[in-house]
Design a protein around this motif. Sequence first.
Motif, PDB file in Angstrom:
ATOM      1  N   SER A   1      -9.121 -63.426  86.081  1.00 54.28           N
ATOM      2  CA  SER A   1      -8.094 -62.893  86.669  1.00 54.28           C
ATOM      3  C   SER A   1      -8.651 -61.720  87.343  1.00 54.28           C
ATOM      4  CB  SER A   1      -8.287 -61.518  85.008  1.00 54.28           C
ATOM      5  OG  SER A   1      -9.779 -60.951  84.962  1.00 54.28           O
ATOM      6  N   VAL A   2      -7.986 -60.900  88.085  1.00 53.44           N
ATOM      7  CA  VAL A   2      -7.788 -60.004  89.422  1.00 53.44           C
ATOM      8  C   VAL A   2      -9.399 -59.316  89.409  1.00 53.44           C
ATOM      9  CG1 VAL A   2      -6.609 -58.797  90.431  1.00 53.44           C
ATOM     10  CG2 VAL A   2      -5.214 -60.431  90.398  1.00 53.44           C
ATOM     11  N   LEU A   3      -9.601 -58.754  88.033  1.00 45.82           N
ATOM     12  CA  LEU A   3     -10.705 -58.208  87.849  1.00 45.82           C
ATOM     13  C   LEU A   3     -11.905 -58.228  87.917  1.00 45.82           C
ATOM     14  CD1 LEU A   3      -9.202 -55.108  85.159  1.00 45.82           C
ATOM     15  CD2 LEU A   3     -10.271 -54.791  87.325  1.00 45.82           C
ATOM     16  N   PHE A   4     -11.764 -60.248  87.393  1.00 43.56           N
ATOM     17  CA  PHE A   4     -12.908 -61.097  87.565  1.00 43.56           C
ATOM     18  C   PHE A   4     -14.232 -61.065  89.070  1.00 43.56           C
ATOM     19  CE2 PHE A   4     -14.970 -64.831  87.878  1.00 43.56           C
ATOM     20  CZ  PHE A   4     -16.485 -64.530  86.959  1.00 43.56           C
ATOM     21  N   ILE A   5     -12.542 -61.214  89.611  1.00 38.72           N
ATOM     22  CA  ILE A   5     -13.007 -61.913  91.317  1.00 38.72           C
ATOM     23  C   ILE A   5     -13.175 -60.882  91.907  1.00 38.72           C
ATOM     24  CG2 ILE A   5     -11.216 -62.749  93.224  1.00 38.72           C
ATOM     25  CD1 ILE A   5      -9.578 -63.623  91.210  1.00 38.72           C
ATOM     26  N   VAL A  16     -13.881 -50.442  91.542  1.00 39.26           N
ATOM     27  CA  VAL A  16     -13.957 -51.437  90.677  1.00 39.26           C
ATOM     28  C   VAL A  16     -13.867 -51.478  88.832  1.00 39.26           C
ATOM     29  CG1 VAL A  16     -13.937 -53.862  89.958  1.00 39.26           C
ATOM     30  CG2 VAL A  16     -14.450 -53.452  92.636  1.00 39.26           C
ATOM     31  N   LYS A  17     -15.873 -50.540  88.742  1.00 40.04           N
ATOM     32  CA  LYS A  17     -14.952 -50.206  87.914  1.00 40.04           C
ATOM     33  C   LYS A  17     -14.470 -49.004  87.003  1.00 40.04           C
ATOM     34  CE  LYS A  17     -20.466 -51.114  87.623  1.00 40.04           C
ATOM     35  NZ  LYS A  17     -22.006 -50.339  87.503  1.00 40.04           N
ATOM     36  N   ARG A  18     -14.249 -48.227  88.270  1.00 41.95           N
ATOM     37  CA  ARG A  18     -13.203 -47.194  87.460  1.00 41.95           C
ATOM     38  C   ARG A  18     -11.661 -48.226  87.096  1.00 41.95           C
ATOM     39  NH1 ARG A  18     -14.952 -43.459  92.034  1.00 41.95           N
ATOM     40  NH2 ARG A  18     -13.030 -44.666  93.647  1.00 41.95           N
ATOM     41  N   LEU A  19     -11.079 -49.037  88.447  1.00 41.41           N
ATOM     42  CA  LEU A  19      -9.251 -49.767  87.694  1.00 41.41           C
ATOM     43  C   LEU A  19     -10.224 -50.464  86.261  1.00 41.41           C
ATOM     44  CD1 LEU A  19      -7.413 -50.465  89.242  1.00 41.41           C
ATOM     45  CD2 LEU A  19      -8.756 -52.661  89.878  1.00 41.41           C
ATOM     46  N   VAL A  23      -7.931 -50.415  83.222  1.00 39.21           N
ATOM     47  CA  VAL A  23      -6.934 -51.461  82.401  1.00 39.21           C
ATOM     48  C   VAL A  23      -7.245 -51.995  80.892  1.00 39.21           C
ATOM     49  CG1 VAL A  23      -7.047 -53.581  82.252  1.00 39.21           C
ATOM     50  CG2 VAL A  23      -6.905 -52.133  84.405  1.00 39.21           C
ATOM     51  N   MET A  24      -8.820 -51.240  80.194  1.00 41.23           N
ATOM     52  CA  MET A  24      -9.457 -50.897  79.234  1.00 41.23           C
ATOM     53  C   MET A  24      -8.460 -49.952  78.401  1.00 41.23           C
ATOM     54  SD  MET A  24     -13.823 -51.185  79.905  1.00 41.23           S
ATOM     55  CE  MET A  24     -14.078 -52.878  80.409  1.00 41.23           C
TER      56      MET A  24
END
Length: 227
Positions: A1-5, A16-19, A23-24
């Motif tokens: 996924s985009v978040l994993f990348i 990234v953590k805030r994003l 999402v969660m």
Amino acid sequence: SVLFILDTRFKDSQRVKRLSGLVMEALGHSDEAQTLYTEMLEKDATNVLASKRLIAILKSQGQTTLAIRELVTYLDTHGNDFEAWLELSHLYLTQHLYQQAAFCLEEVILQQPANHFFHLQYAELQYTMGNLDIALKEYLRVVELSTDNVRGFYGVKLTADRLMTESKKGKSSGNKKDQVSNASRMDNVPQQATLERLSELATERLVSVYNRAGDTCKKTAEQWLKE
């Protein structure tokens, strides 16, 4: 996924953590998001977004006491955030903690003195608490800042009329203790003639406002004002 990348490329990135947390939340994984935000705050207690999202989650879960605690902690660091003070006031009101809510609104007014709505909220809260002298001053401040504010003029009329009624009751009471108590409460209240004039002026302004709103509104307002 985009978040994993993103997480792979930008390790330990707060953005990234805030994003990821957002999402969660969007997926309904509030507990996981709450854990993430807590971990972020343990590393950086000044993280504004993480603090606000954690408070929002606690509020949505009905954990008002914990939300209040987190918001108080947040305001210890970010005392100039008037929106946070306003939110804390609303949370205190849900718990019927009027004195604490009033303190929060005072902080809001200090930072936003020209916003008539905050003065209106404070006036209504003071009226609810029975502090009629303060309520009257704040209602007058509302109509000074917003010259056609209906709630403000209603507040002026209601408070002035109630103060006049209480003053008359205190004078007519045969109990000396009641008279002394009433006198001490009325120390900061305008004279009877001033209260009468304020009530009359508020009535005139309300009629004037409703004259522009149509016959139905006008008749309803006039009937209420005569009662």
